[in-house]
Motif scaffolding. Structure first.
Motif, PDB file in Angstrom:
ATOM      1  N   ASP A  43       0.809  -1.226   0.000  1.00 24.62           N
ATOM      2  CA  ASP A  43       0.000   0.000   0.000  1.00 24.62           C
ATOM      3  C   ASP A  43       0.840   1.274   0.000  1.00 24.62           C
ATOM      4  O   ASP A  43       0.322   2.357  -0.226  1.00 24.62           O
ATOM      5  N   ARG A  44       2.144   1.163   0.183  1.00 23.92           N
ATOM      6  CA  ARG A  44       3.019   2.336   0.031  1.00 23.92           C
ATOM      7  C   ARG A  44       3.156   2.745  -1.433  1.00 23.92           C
ATOM      8  O   ARG A  44       3.644   3.821  -1.735  1.00 23.92           O
ATOM      9  N   ARG A  45       2.692   1.890  -2.343  1.00 19.48           N
ATOM     10  CA  ARG A  45       2.735   2.199  -3.776  1.00 19.48           C
ATOM     11  C   ARG A  45       1.528   3.017  -4.242  1.00 19.48           C
ATOM     12  O   ARG A  45       1.446   3.406  -5.385  1.00 19.48           O
ATOM     13  N   VAL A  46       0.583   3.263  -3.346  1.00 21.32           N
ATOM     14  CA  VAL A  46      -0.571   4.105  -3.677  1.00 21.32           C
ATOM     15  C   VAL A  46      -0.111   5.563  -3.639  1.00 21.32           C
ATOM     16  O   VAL A  46       0.357   6.048  -2.618  1.00 21.32           O
ATOM     17  N   VAL A  47      -0.231   6.244  -4.794  1.00 17.11           N
ATOM     18  CA  VAL A  47       0.265   7.622  -4.907  1.00 17.11           C
ATOM     19  C   VAL A  47      -0.845   8.624  -5.190  1.00 17.11           C
ATOM     20  O   VAL A  47      -0.605   9.836  -5.179  1.00 17.11           O
ATOM     21  N   ASP A  48      -2.052   8.150  -5.434  1.00 22.31           N
ATOM     22  CA  ASP A  48      -3.137   9.057  -5.798  1.00 22.31           C
ATOM     23  C   ASP A  48      -4.452   8.435  -5.344  1.00 22.31           C
ATOM     24  O   ASP A  48      -4.739   7.281  -5.662  1.00 22.31           O
ATOM     25  N   ILE A  49      -5.238   9.207  -4.582  1.00 21.81           N
ATOM     26  CA  ILE A  49      -6.548   8.746  -4.115  1.00 21.81           C
ATOM     27  C   ILE A  49      -7.559   9.860  -4.344  1.00 21.81           C
ATOM     28  O   ILE A  49      -7.322  11.000  -3.957  1.00 21.81           O
ATOM     29  N   HIS A  50      -8.677   9.508  -4.956  1.00 22.75           N
ATOM     30  CA  HIS A  50      -9.789  10.444  -5.144  1.00 22.75           C
ATOM     31  C   HIS A  50     -11.012   9.847  -4.458  1.00 22.75           C
ATOM     32  O   HIS A  50     -11.381   8.705  -4.729  1.00 22.75           O
ATOM     33  N   LEU A  51     -11.638  10.611  -3.581  1.00 27.55           N
ATOM     34  CA  LEU A  51     -12.844  10.175  -2.875  1.00 27.55           C
ATOM     35  C   LEU A  51     -14.008  11.057  -3.275  1.00 27.55           C
ATOM     36  O   LEU A  51     -13.868  12.283  -3.327  1.00 27.55           O
ATOM     37  N   LEU A  52     -15.133  10.444  -3.531  1.00 28.93           N
ATOM     38  CA  LEU A  52     -16.335  11.184  -3.874  1.00 28.93           C
ATOM     39  C   LEU A  52     -17.498  10.610  -3.075  1.00 28.93           C
ATOM     40  O   LEU A  52     -17.712   9.396  -3.058  1.00 28.93           O
ATOM     41  N   LYS A  53     -18.232  11.486  -2.389  1.00 32.40           N
ATOM     42  CA  LYS A  53     -19.386  11.052  -1.597  1.00 32.40           C
ATOM     43  C   LYS A  53     -20.631  11.091  -2.465  1.00 32.40           C
ATOM     44  O   LYS A  53     -20.922  12.090  -3.111  1.00 32.40           O
TER      45      LYS A  53
END
Length: 134
Positions: free
Chosen positions: A96-106
Motif C-alpha cells: 500500500d506504500r505504492r498508492v500515490v493518488d486517491i480520489h474520494l467522492l461522496k
C-alpha cells in the motif's frame, strides 16, 4: 501506460465501529473483521491480466473511490478509507506504500450503500524532480 480495473465493495463499518480495545490493545472489531472477509471474497473473483499484475508489483497505484452512503450527513467520507485501502492492497498483493493518488467522492444511495472502485496501475509514475528522494 496505465491499466484500469473496476469493482465494487460493500460499505465498511464506520471508523467508530472498526476498532475495539482488548486487554488494553486496539484491535479490529468483529464488524471490521467480518467486513474484511466480505471484501476479500468480493475481490477473490477478480481476474487480473498479466500486464496489470506486473505493473501492480513494480509500478504505482491510483484509486478513484465513489462511496455511496445511505444518507448524506451521517458518516464522514474518509472514515472507511484506511480499511478499504488495506483490504484492496492485501487482496491484490500490492504494497500500500505504492498508492500515490486517491480520489474520494461522496454519493448517496439509500437502497445500496457501497464503494465503487476504479484502480489504475501506473507504470510510469514520477515524483517531483525538484525534490530529491532521501
Amino acid at each position: 501506460m496505465s491499466t484500469l480495473i473496476r469493482f465494487s465493495l460493500p460499505l465498511p463499518p464506520s471508523v467508530n465501529q472498526q476498532y475495539a480495545t482488548v486487554n488494553g490493545r486496539r484491535v479490529l472489531s468483529r464488524a471490521a473483521r467480518a467486513w474484511r472477509a466480505e471484501a476479500r471474497l468480493a475481490l477473490s473473483g477478480l481476474e487480473l491480466p498479466p500486464a496489470l499484475q506486473a505493473t501492480l508489483r513494480h509500478g504505482y497505484v491510483a484509486l478513484f473511490l465513489d462511496v455511496y452512503f445511505a444518507t448524506p450527513l451521517r458518516r464522514d467520507l474518509d472514515g472507511g478509507l484506511k480499511i478499504t485501502l488495506d483490504a484492496i492492497c492485501e487482496a491484490l498483493g500490492v504494497d500500500d506504500r505504492r498508492v500515490v493518488d486517491i480520489h474520494l467522492l461522496k454519493r448517496i444511495d439509500p437502497l445500496r450503500p457501497r464503494i465503487e472502485v476504479e484502480l489504475e496501475a501506473l507504470a510510469n509514475w514520477q515524483f517531483d524532480e525538484t525534490r530529491p528522494v532521501l
